[in-house]
Design a protein around this motif. Structure first.
Motif, mmCIF file in Angstrom:
data_model
loop_
_atom_site.group_PDB
_atom_site.id
_atom_site.type_symbol
_atom_site.label_atom_id
_atom_site.label_comp_id
_atom_site.label_asym_id
_atom_site.label_seq_id
_atom_site.Cartn_x
_atom_site.Cartn_y
_atom_site.Cartn_z
ATOM 1 N N LYS A 6 -28.774 159.673 -8.857
ATOM 2 C CA LYS A 6 -29.969 158.832 -8.858
ATOM 3 C C LYS A 6 -29.591 157.373 -9.104
ATOM 4 C CE LYS A 6 -34.619 158.814 -10.783
ATOM 5 N NZ LYS A 6 -35.554 159.499 -11.684
ATOM 6 N N ALA A 7 -28.732 157.142 -10.086
ATOM 7 C CA ALA A 7 -28.286 155.777 -10.402
ATOM 8 C C ALA A 7 -27.508 155.171 -9.240
ATOM 9 C CB ALA A 7 -27.440 155.789 -11.672
ATOM 10 N N SER A 8 -26.691 155.979 -8.586
ATOM 11 C CA SER A 8 -25.916 155.498 -7.444
ATOM 12 C C SER A 8 -26.832 155.071 -6.295
ATOM 13 C CB SER A 8 -24.947 156.580 -6.972
ATOM 14 O OG SER A 8 -24.167 156.112 -5.903
ATOM 15 N N LEU A 9 -27.835 155.875 -6.003
ATOM 16 C CA LEU A 9 -28.775 155.509 -4.947
ATOM 17 C C LEU A 9 -29.505 154.217 -5.290
ATOM 18 C CD1 LEU A 9 -30.409 158.921 -3.896
ATOM 19 C CD2 LEU A 9 -28.430 157.766 -2.911
ATOM 20 N N GLN A 19 -35.609 164.529 -1.624
ATOM 21 C CA GLN A 19 -34.823 164.904 -0.449
ATOM 22 C C GLN A 19 -33.500 164.134 -0.399
ATOM 23 O OE1 GLN A 19 -38.002 163.829 -0.407
ATOM 24 N NE2 GLN A 19 -39.214 165.548 0.367
ATOM 25 N N ARG A 20 -33.550 162.848 -0.683
ATOM 26 C CA ARG A 20 -32.332 162.034 -0.683
ATOM 27 C C ARG A 20 -31.379 162.491 -1.783
ATOM 28 N NH1 ARG A 20 -35.526 156.324 0.199
ATOM 29 N NH2 ARG A 20 -35.912 156.634 2.438
ATOM 30 N N VAL A 52 -34.258 169.011 9.184
ATOM 31 C CA VAL A 52 -33.096 168.445 9.879
ATOM 32 C C VAL A 52 -33.288 166.952 10.081
ATOM 33 C CG1 VAL A 52 -31.787 168.468 12.042
ATOM 34 C CG2 VAL A 52 -32.511 170.616 11.032
ATOM 35 N N ALA A 53 -34.483 166.546 10.478
ATOM 36 C CA ALA A 53 -34.758 165.125 10.711
ATOM 37 C C ALA A 53 -34.556 164.308 9.437
ATOM 38 C CB ALA A 53 -36.177 164.940 11.236
ATOM 39 N N THR A 54 -34.992 164.839 8.307
ATOM 40 C CA THR A 54 -34.815 164.138 7.032
ATOM 41 C C THR A 54 -33.334 164.016 6.684
ATOM 42 O OG1 THR A 54 -36.979 164.822 6.227
ATOM 43 C CG2 THR A 54 -35.361 164.193 4.564
ATOM 44 N N VAL A 55 -32.565 165.054 6.943
ATOM 45 C CA VAL A 55 -31.126 164.990 6.685
ATOM 46 C C VAL A 55 -30.490 163.902 7.550
ATOM 47 C CG1 VAL A 55 -28.921 166.220 6.916
ATOM 48 C CG2 VAL A 55 -30.882 167.355 5.854
ATOM 49 N N ASN A 57 -31.906 161.277 8.997
ATOM 50 C CA ASN A 57 -32.387 159.962 8.553
ATOM 51 C C ASN A 57 -31.724 159.532 7.255
ATOM 52 O OD1 ASN A 57 -34.097 159.721 10.767
ATOM 53 N ND2 ASN A 57 -35.866 160.565 9.675
ATOM 54 N N THR A 58 -31.530 160.469 6.346
ATOM 55 C CA THR A 58 -30.893 160.163 5.062
ATOM 56 C C THR A 58 -29.425 159.797 5.266
ATOM 57 O OG1 THR A 58 -32.432 161.604 3.892
ATOM 58 C CG2 THR A 58 -30.369 161.072 2.768
ATOM 59 N N LEU A 59 -28.736 160.522 6.127
ATOM 60 C CA LEU A 59 -27.325 160.204 6.401
ATOM 61 C C LEU A 59 -27.190 158.816 7.019
ATOM 62 C CD1 LEU A 59 -26.146 163.679 7.723
ATOM 63 C CD2 LEU A 59 -25.607 162.638 5.509
ATOM 64 N N LYS A 60 -28.076 158.474 7.943
ATOM 65 C CA LYS A 60 -28.064 157.129 8.543
ATOM 66 C C LYS A 60 -28.339 156.061 7.481
ATOM 67 C CE LYS A 60 -27.379 158.148 12.895
ATOM 68 N NZ LYS A 60 -26.146 157.782 13.559
ATOM 69 N N LEU A 61 -29.297 156.326 6.609
ATOM 70 C CA LEU A 61 -29.625 155.392 5.533
ATOM 71 C C LEU A 61 -28.437 155.211 4.594
ATOM 72 C CD1 LEU A 61 -31.866 153.725 4.049
ATOM 73 C CD2 LEU A 61 -32.324 155.821 2.746
ATOM 74 N N PHE A 62 -27.824 156.305 4.166
ATOM 75 C CA PHE A 62 -26.669 156.235 3.273
ATOM 76 C C PHE A 62 -25.521 155.463 3.932
ATOM 77 C CE2 PHE A 62 -27.470 160.288 0.496
ATOM 78 C CZ PHE A 62 -28.675 159.763 0.055
#
Length: 133
Positions: A6-9, A19-20, A52-55, A57-62
């Protein structure tokens, strides 16, 4: 570990949604290379359910925020690398395994001049290997 994630994000400017955090717990817990499908399967292996879409999107965001590196080994296969420091990769075309090569182990005698009003942002090398015949 959940509080660390959480702190890292938050420190990377990312809102720590459940989800993230689930994706972060799977992928950022240790140095590894996973595809989006592998991340999705691991996130959903327990009681958590993330689309799958959330995964994706999260990978792209990260990746955009520097928490991950995208490693494109061919047009249809992308790995997400939790090690963000400079390094390169071996890709075994038979097993589909990606492994690290230390940055200093690849030596370039010369790189081309960078065109126009640009600067070099980095060099990523993927060396494809297979078993000897």
């Amino acid at each position: 570990m959940h509080d660390t994630m959480k702190a890292s994000l938050v420190s990377h400017g990312i809102s720590p949604t459940p989800q993230r955090l689930a994706v972060a717990d799977v992928l950022l817990s240790k140095p590894q290379h996973l595809t989006a499908d592998q991340v999705h399967a691991r996130v959903n292996a327990g009681s958590r359910k993330v689309s799958v879409a959330t995964v994706y999107n999260t990978l792209k965001l990260f990746s955009a925020h520097g928490l991950l590196r995208e490693v494109v080994v061919d047009p249809g296969r992308v790995f997400y690398d939790s090690t963000t420091t400079e390094h390169h990769h071996f890709y075994d075309i038979t097993t589909g395994e990606l492994s690290d090569i230390p940055a200093g182990a690849v030596d370039f005698s010369r790189l081309p001049n960078v065109p126009g009003n640009r600067e070099l942002a980095g060099v990523d090398v993927v060396i494809r290997v297979r078993p000897k015949a």
